[in-house]
Design a protein around this motif. Structure first.
Motif, PDB file in Angstrom:
ATOM      1  N   ASP A   1       5.464 -25.224  21.551  1.00  0.00           N
ATOM      2  CA  ASP A   1       4.360 -25.896  22.237  1.00  0.00           C
ATOM      3  C   ASP A   1       3.121 -25.010  22.234  1.00  0.00           C
ATOM      4  O   ASP A   1       3.228 -23.781  22.224  1.00  0.00           O
ATOM      5  N   LEU A   2       1.959 -25.636  22.258  1.00  0.00           N
ATOM      6  CA  LEU A   2       0.697 -24.913  22.354  1.00  0.00           C
ATOM      7  C   LEU A   2       0.643 -24.153  23.680  1.00  0.00           C
ATOM      8  O   LEU A   2       1.049 -24.673  24.727  1.00  0.00           O
TER       9      LEU A   2
ATOM     10  N   LEU B   1      -6.367 -27.576  13.827  1.00  0.00           N
ATOM     11  CA  LEU B   1      -6.440 -28.637  12.818  1.00  0.00           C
ATOM     12  C   LEU B   1      -5.673 -29.868  13.269  1.00  0.00           C
ATOM     13  O   LEU B   1      -4.521 -29.778  13.703  1.00  0.00           O
ATOM     14  N   PHE B   2      -6.328 -31.013  13.130  1.00  0.00           N
ATOM     15  CA  PHE B   2      -5.741 -32.290  13.529  1.00  0.00           C
ATOM     16  C   PHE B   2      -5.770 -33.231  12.337  1.00  0.00           C
ATOM     17  O   PHE B   2      -6.778 -33.325  11.640  1.00  0.00           O
ATOM     18  N   GLY B   3      -4.695 -33.938  12.134  1.00  0.00           N
ATOM     19  CA  GLY B   3      -4.655 -34.946  11.065  1.00  0.00           C
ATOM     20  C   GLY B   3      -5.036 -36.293  11.631  1.00  0.00           C
ATOM     21  O   GLY B   3      -4.315 -36.837  12.463  1.00  0.00           O
ATOM     22  N   GLY B   4      -6.198 -36.823  11.236  1.00  0.00           N
ATOM     23  CA  GLY B   4      -6.559 -38.167  11.720  1.00  0.00           C
ATOM     24  C   GLY B   4      -5.746 -39.201  10.950  1.00  0.00           C
ATOM     25  O   GLY B   4      -5.480 -38.991   9.792  1.00  0.00           O
ATOM     26  N   ILE B   5      -5.258 -40.270  11.503  1.00  0.00           N
ATOM     27  CA  ILE B   5      -5.593 -40.697  12.859  1.00  0.00           C
ATOM     28  C   ILE B   5      -4.355 -40.485  13.731  1.00  0.00           C
ATOM     29  O   ILE B   5      -3.310 -41.022  13.421  1.00  0.00           O
ATOM     30  N   LEU B   6      -4.494 -39.694  14.796  1.00  0.00           N
ATOM     31  CA  LEU B   6      -3.350 -39.453  15.663  1.00  0.00           C
ATOM     32  C   LEU B   6      -2.979 -40.704  16.448  1.00  0.00           C
ATOM     33  O   LEU B   6      -1.826 -40.910  16.773  1.00  0.00           O
ATOM     34  N   GLY B   7      -3.986 -41.512  16.765  1.00  0.00           N
ATOM     35  CA  GLY B   7      -3.758 -42.633  17.674  1.00  0.00           C
ATOM     36  C   GLY B   7      -3.125 -43.851  17.049  1.00  0.00           C
ATOM     37  O   GLY B   7      -3.413 -44.957  17.471  1.00  0.00           O
TER      38      GLY B   7
ATOM     39  N   LEU C   1      -2.093 -25.854  13.090  1.00  0.00           N
ATOM     40  CA  LEU C   1      -1.948 -27.297  12.907  1.00  0.00           C
ATOM     41  C   LEU C   1      -1.264 -27.885  14.137  1.00  0.00           C
ATOM     42  O   LEU C   1      -0.175 -27.458  14.521  1.00  0.00           O
ATOM     43  N   LEU C   2      -1.932 -28.847  14.776  1.00  0.00           N
ATOM     44  CA  LEU C   2      -1.311 -29.536  15.900  1.00  0.00           C
ATOM     45  C   LEU C   2      -0.352 -30.580  15.333  1.00  0.00           C
ATOM     46  O   LEU C   2      -0.775 -31.555  14.711  1.00  0.00           O
ATOM     47  N   ASP C   3       0.950 -30.317  15.533  1.00  0.00           N
ATOM     48  CA  ASP C   3       1.980 -31.029  14.793  1.00  0.00           C
ATOM     49  C   ASP C   3       3.112 -31.446  15.739  1.00  0.00           C
ATOM     50  O   ASP C   3       3.763 -30.589  16.342  1.00  0.00           O
ATOM     51  N   PRO C   4       3.360 -32.768  15.871  1.00  0.00           N
ATOM     52  CA  PRO C   4       4.451 -33.225  16.744  1.00  0.00           C
ATOM     53  C   PRO C   4       5.814 -32.669  16.342  1.00  0.00           C
ATOM     54  O   PRO C   4       6.732 -32.613  17.152  1.00  0.00           O
TER      55      PRO C   4
ATOM     56  N   PHE D   1       0.381 -24.522   7.134  1.00  0.00           N
ATOM     57  CA  PHE D   1      -0.251 -23.968   8.335  1.00  0.00           C
ATOM     58  C   PHE D   1       0.775 -23.857   9.462  1.00  0.00           C
ATOM     59  O   PHE D   1       1.662 -24.692   9.582  1.00  0.00           O
ATOM     60  N   GLU D   2       0.628 -22.832  10.295  1.00  0.00           N
ATOM     61  CA  GLU D   2       1.528 -22.689  11.436  1.00  0.00           C
ATOM     62  C   GLU D   2       1.241 -23.810  12.428  1.00  0.00           C
ATOM     63  O   GLU D   2       0.078 -24.143  12.684  1.00  0.00           O
ATOM     64  N   GLY D   3       2.306 -24.372  12.999  1.00  0.00           N
ATOM     65  CA  GLY D   3       2.142 -25.545  13.853  1.00  0.00           C
ATOM     66  C   GLY D   3       2.431 -25.299  15.318  1.00  0.00           C
ATOM     67  O   GLY D   3       3.159 -24.377  15.681  1.00  0.00           O
ATOM     68  N   ARG D   4       1.826 -26.128  16.160  1.00  0.00           N
ATOM     69  CA  ARG D   4       2.108 -26.150  17.590  1.00  0.00           C
ATOM     70  C   ARG D   4       2.161 -27.603  18.049  1.00  0.00           C
ATOM     71  O   ARG D   4       1.434 -28.455  17.545  1.00  0.00           O
ATOM     72  N   ARG D   5       2.987 -27.863  19.047  1.00  0.00           N
ATOM     73  CA  ARG D   5       3.140 -29.210  19.592  1.00  0.00           C
ATOM     74  C   ARG D   5       2.242 -29.411  20.799  1.00  0.00           C
ATOM     75  O   ARG D   5       1.963 -28.466  21.540  1.00  0.00           O
ATOM     76  N   LEU D   6       1.873 -30.658  21.057  1.00  0.00           N
ATOM     77  CA  LEU D   6       1.094 -31.004  22.252  1.00  0.00           C
ATOM     78  C   LEU D   6       1.918 -31.831  23.231  1.00  0.00           C
ATOM     79  O   LEU D   6       1.363 -32.555  24.049  1.00  0.00           O
TER      80      LEU D   6
END
Length: 208
Positions: free
Chosen positions: A88-89, A101-107, A80-83, A123-128
């Motif tokens: 970090d990724l 996995l991305f939760g819309g809407i990121l923008g 899960l891409l998670d702030p 889910f295991e997370g990583r930051r961008l």
């Protein structure tokens, strides 16, 4: 040389598909097709209308099931891409995970914590990184790092908060981080600049 294609999943968290999201999803589908990746739009409502141009992409799958059902028994292979994640990724995450996995809407601006609904699923997370990205940018950055493995997260060429000039009198600043293209400009979906300009005109019109 890209490694085996990854699966990029956007869990769609809205009842409908707005024009902004549609352009982003078309961009993700096109780039996924070019890079031997898969793009899944999951958790779609029963009456969701998939645009024909999106359905036409060989890389795209529309799914009414959520990611938990799609990856039952394989939860550890989904990132899960998670702030709010602790790490970090990194390129090596391409070995650990098959799907991202991305939760819309990121923008969203200002950002709402739309990812929290997915975070609860474990889910295991990583930051961008620290800056807010559009959904297509987040997928693009993830693919560059974990699939292309060309660079680490901090080496991706970024452009933060670019100003879009429509003419001598009109411009707008975008409140997001983008990946820079070979021309030095932010990579944005086809038709996005025109949509933003139209929206800007509309909001001015609403004042009268």
């Amino acid at each position: 040389m890209a490694s085996a294609g990854k699966t990029f999943i956007v869990e769609h968290l809205d009842e409908e598909l707005g024009p902004w999201s549609e352009l982003e999803y078309l961009a993700i589908a096109a780039e996924s097709e070019e890079t031997n990746s898969k793009f899944i739009l999951s958790c779609l409502p029963p009456n969701f209308q998939v645009p024909p141009a999106l359905s036409a992409s060989k890389a795209f799958t529309a799914e009414h099931r959520g990611v938990e059902e799609l990856y039952a028994g394989q939860k550890s292979r989904v990132c899960l891409l998670d702030p709010a994640a602790a790490k970090d990724l990194a390129p090596e995450d391409g070995e650990t995970f098959d799907a991202f996995l991305f939760g819309g809407i990121l923008g969203d601006d200002p950002p709402r914590d739309r990812t929290s609904e997915l975070r609860k699923k474990g889910f295991e997370g990583r930051r961008l990184g620290p800056k807010q990205m559009t959904t297509d940018t987040a997928v693009r950055v993830t693919r560059i790092v974990v699939q292309d493995k060309i660079v680490s997260l901090d080496q991706v060429p970024y452009l933060d908060f670019p100003e879009l000039k429509f003419n001598d009198h009109e411009s707008t600043q975008m409140p997001f981080r983008y990946v820079t293209g070979a021309d030095g400009k932010p990579i944005m979906p086809k038709g996005m600049v025109e949509l933003i300009q139209k929206d800007a005109d509309k909001s001015v019109d609403d004042l009268f």
